[in-house]
Scaffold this active site. Structure first.
Site, PDB file in Angstrom:
ATOM      1  N   ARG A 161      -6.035   0.634   4.087  1.00  0.00           N
ATOM      2  CA  ARG A 161      -4.750   0.867   3.145  1.00  0.00           C
ATOM      3  C   ARG A 161      -4.402   0.235   2.008  1.00  0.00           C
ATOM      4  O   ARG A 161      -4.022   0.731   0.971  1.00  0.00           O
ATOM      5  CB  ARG A 161      -3.550   1.297   3.934  1.00  0.00           C
ATOM      6  CG  ARG A 161      -3.149   0.048   4.941  1.00  0.00           C
ATOM      7  CD  ARG A 161      -2.086   0.668   5.869  1.00  0.00           C
ATOM      8  NE  ARG A 161      -1.375  -0.374   6.856  1.00  0.00           N
ATOM      9  CZ  ARG A 161      -1.834  -1.169   7.942  1.00  0.00           C
ATOM     10  NH1 ARG A 161      -3.036  -0.807   8.225  1.00  0.00           N
ATOM     11  NH2 ARG A 161      -0.983  -1.969   8.338  1.00  0.00           N
ATOM     12  N   GLU A 220      -1.520  -7.194   7.276  1.00  0.00           N
ATOM     13  CA  GLU A 220      -0.217  -6.789   7.986  1.00  0.00           C
ATOM     14  C   GLU A 220      -0.087  -7.891   8.818  1.00  0.00           C
ATOM     15  O   GLU A 220      -0.894  -8.288   9.750  1.00  0.00           O
ATOM     16  CB  GLU A 220      -0.148  -5.365   8.170  1.00  0.00           C
ATOM     17  CG  GLU A 220       1.082  -4.787   9.117  1.00  0.00           C
ATOM     18  CD  GLU A 220       2.404  -5.049   8.133  1.00  0.00           C
ATOM     19  OE1 GLU A 220       2.828  -6.349   7.799  1.00  0.00           O
ATOM     20  OE2 GLU A 220       3.082  -4.313   7.594  1.00  0.00           O
ATOM     21  N   TYR A 272       1.023  -6.412  15.024  1.00  0.00           N
ATOM     22  CA  TYR A 272       2.114  -5.949  15.641  1.00  0.00           C
ATOM     23  C   TYR A 272       1.937  -5.930  17.437  1.00  0.00           C
ATOM     24  O   TYR A 272       2.933  -5.580  17.993  1.00  0.00           O
ATOM     25  CB  TYR A 272       2.749  -4.581  15.277  1.00  0.00           C
ATOM     26  CG  TYR A 272       3.931  -4.420  14.683  1.00  0.00           C
ATOM     27  CD1 TYR A 272       5.035  -4.896  15.134  1.00  0.00           C
ATOM     28  CD2 TYR A 272       3.919  -4.223  13.439  1.00  0.00           C
ATOM     29  CE1 TYR A 272       6.362  -5.117  14.454  1.00  0.00           C
ATOM     30  CE2 TYR A 272       5.356  -3.965  12.481  1.00  0.00           C
ATOM     31  CZ  TYR A 272       6.344  -4.377  13.327  1.00  0.00           C
ATOM     32  OH  TYR A 272       7.643  -4.304  12.475  1.00  0.00           O
ATOM     33  N   HIS A 293       0.856  -5.487   2.497  1.00  0.00           N
ATOM     34  CA  HIS A 293       1.551  -4.807   3.402  1.00  0.00           C
ATOM     35  C   HIS A 293       3.075  -5.238   3.379  1.00  0.00           C
ATOM     36  O   HIS A 293       3.570  -6.332   3.066  1.00  0.00           O
ATOM     37  CB  HIS A 293       1.006  -5.240   4.594  1.00  0.00           C
ATOM     38  CG  HIS A 293      -0.635  -4.890   4.752  1.00  0.00           C
ATOM     39  ND1 HIS A 293      -1.086  -3.731   5.155  1.00  0.00           N
ATOM     40  CD2 HIS A 293      -1.472  -5.379   4.242  1.00  0.00           C
ATOM     41  CE1 HIS A 293      -2.235  -3.541   5.190  1.00  0.00           C
ATOM     42  NE2 HIS A 293      -2.692  -4.776   4.290  1.00  0.00           N
ATOM     43  N   SER A 304       0.740   5.333   4.448  1.00  0.00           N
ATOM     44  CA  SER A 304      -0.590   5.604   5.404  1.00  0.00           C
ATOM     45  C   SER A 304      -0.081   6.844   6.305  1.00  0.00           C
ATOM     46  O   SER A 304       0.790   7.046   6.573  1.00  0.00           O
ATOM     47  CB  SER A 304      -0.653   4.335   6.208  1.00  0.00           C
ATOM     48  OG  SER A 304       0.224   4.199   7.410  1.00  0.00           O
ATOM     49  N   HIS A 339       0.749  -1.133  -0.019  1.00  0.00           N
ATOM     50  CA  HIS A 339      -0.050   0.023   0.144  1.00  0.00           C
ATOM     51  C   HIS A 339       0.824   1.294   0.033  1.00  0.00           C
ATOM     52  O   HIS A 339       1.892   1.011   0.461  1.00  0.00           O
ATOM     53  CB  HIS A 339      -0.759  -0.138   1.231  1.00  0.00           C
ATOM     54  CG  HIS A 339       0.024   0.023   2.612  1.00  0.00           C
ATOM     55  ND1 HIS A 339       0.299   1.248   2.945  1.00  0.00           N
ATOM     56  CD2 HIS A 339       0.130  -1.040   3.295  1.00  0.00           C
ATOM     57  CE1 HIS A 339       0.898   0.778   4.126  1.00  0.00           C
ATOM     58  NE2 HIS A 339       1.027  -0.483   4.506  1.00  0.00           N
TER      59      HIS A 339
HETATM   60  O1  LIG Z   1       2.876  -2.156  10.564  1.00  0.00           O
HETATM   61  C1  LIG Z   1       3.495  -1.143  10.539  1.00  0.00           C
HETATM   62  O2  LIG Z   1       4.102  -0.513  11.158  1.00  0.00           O
HETATM   63  C2  LIG Z   1       4.241  -0.996   8.982  1.00  0.00           C
HETATM   64  O3  LIG Z   1       3.279  -1.327   7.968  1.00  0.00           O
HETATM   65  C3  LIG Z   1       5.512  -1.985   9.058  1.00  0.00           C
HETATM   66  O4  LIG Z   1       6.300  -1.653   9.813  1.00  0.00           O
HETATM   67  P1  LIG Z   1       7.888  -2.084   9.936  1.00  0.00           P
HETATM   68  O5  LIG Z   1       8.553  -1.870   8.709  1.00  0.00           O
HETATM   69  O6  LIG Z   1       8.242  -1.724  11.026  1.00  0.00           O
HETATM   70  O7  LIG Z   1       7.694  -3.786  10.149  1.00  0.00           O
END
Ligand SMILES: O=C(O)[C@H](O)COP(=O)(O)O
Length: 248
Positions: free
Chosen positions: A61, A88, A91, A182, A13, A10
């Site tokens: 996104r 994605e 996290y 993602h 964002s 994407h």
């Molecule tokens: O989810 C996120 O923060 C980003 O889309 C990917 O983040 P990263 O490159 O820190 O894994």
């Protein structure tokens, strides 16, 4: 006989711009991100790589990026398939946190383990956290299987079965496939396609909004390992910017 597969992360964002860990939080594209998505579609048209079907995640996104790029490529009419398995990486408790602050607080090594190690997930997100997806209707069918954090290995384990059934199914039917997804879900797929080791995948970053074209042979192995970015110069610069996130 070869197959055409196009990967598209994407566009920028709102939280890419603000430098926040995003994961499954459903944030919109910025104006820059919308322009990147449209430019991605123009590149598809210029290279005569016109998708017959698009697969997206359940996050706006990726959905908006698919829409804007297909609009620019004059292919808005093609079938769309959406699935959480393209999402994605979740996290965990880092969702909504500032990348630079986390790096300062926990140090470079821990920051990079959470961001790029293959099999160490961040701590789980609490169901009460404002950035938790608990109760989000789009994941209702997942029930207790809905992740509360993920490492890249978890993403490989959910995404590759989808790729092998749905995406390879479309490729086998002779379709040019666009995957609008993602940074980390595409890293999982590139690891699989190019046979990258668990260690080396840490060094691979995917830029926003630049189509990456794979030509696959009859066994779905890349004829062009690593794929071909349709704008290689912009990709090289943007890859470096992703690698540097969190640094001052
Ligand atoms: O989810 C996120 O923060 C980003 O889309 C990917 O983040 P990263 O490159 O820190 O894994």
């Amino acid at each position: 006989m070869s197959y055409d597969l196009i990967l598209l992360r994407h566009g920028q964002s709102d939280w890419n711009q603000k430098n926040l860990f995003t994961g499954w939080v459903d944030v919109p594209l910025t104006e820059t991100g919308r322009a990147e998505a449209a430019r991605g579609g123009e590149l598809l048209k210029e290279h005569n790589l016109l998708p017959d079907v698009v697969h997206t995640s359940l996050l706006q996104r990726a959905i908006s990026t698919a829409h804007l790029s297909l609009e620019a490529a004059e292919r808005l009419w093609i079938p769309v398939k959406r699935d959480w398995r393209l999402n994605e990486r979740h996290y965990g408790a880092l969702q909504g946190k500032d990348k630079t602050q986390i790096r300062d607080q926990y140090g470079e090594e821990q920051f990079m383990i959470w961001r790029r190690s293959y099999d160490t997930p961040p701590p789980e997100i609490d169901a009460e956290d404002p950035y938790s997806q608990a109760g989000d209707p789009r994941y209702a069918d997942l029930g207790d299987a809905a992740p509360r954090t993920e490492c890249l290995k978890d993403v490989v384990e959910r995404f590759i079965p989808y790729y092998e059934s749905e995406v390879i199914g479309d490729l086998t039917a002779g379709k040019t496939v666009l995957l609008a997804a993602h940074g980390n879900s595409l890293r999982a797929l590139v690891k699989h396609l190019d046979g990258i080791s668990d260690e080396d995948i840490a060094g691979l970053n995917i830029p926003t909004g630049i189509p990456l074209h794979y030509q696959l042979d009859e066994n779905f192995a890349p004829l062009n390992p690593g794929g071909q970015y349709l704008d290689p110069e912009a990709a090289a610069e943007a890859i470096q910017a992703v690698a540097n996130q969190g640094k001052k």
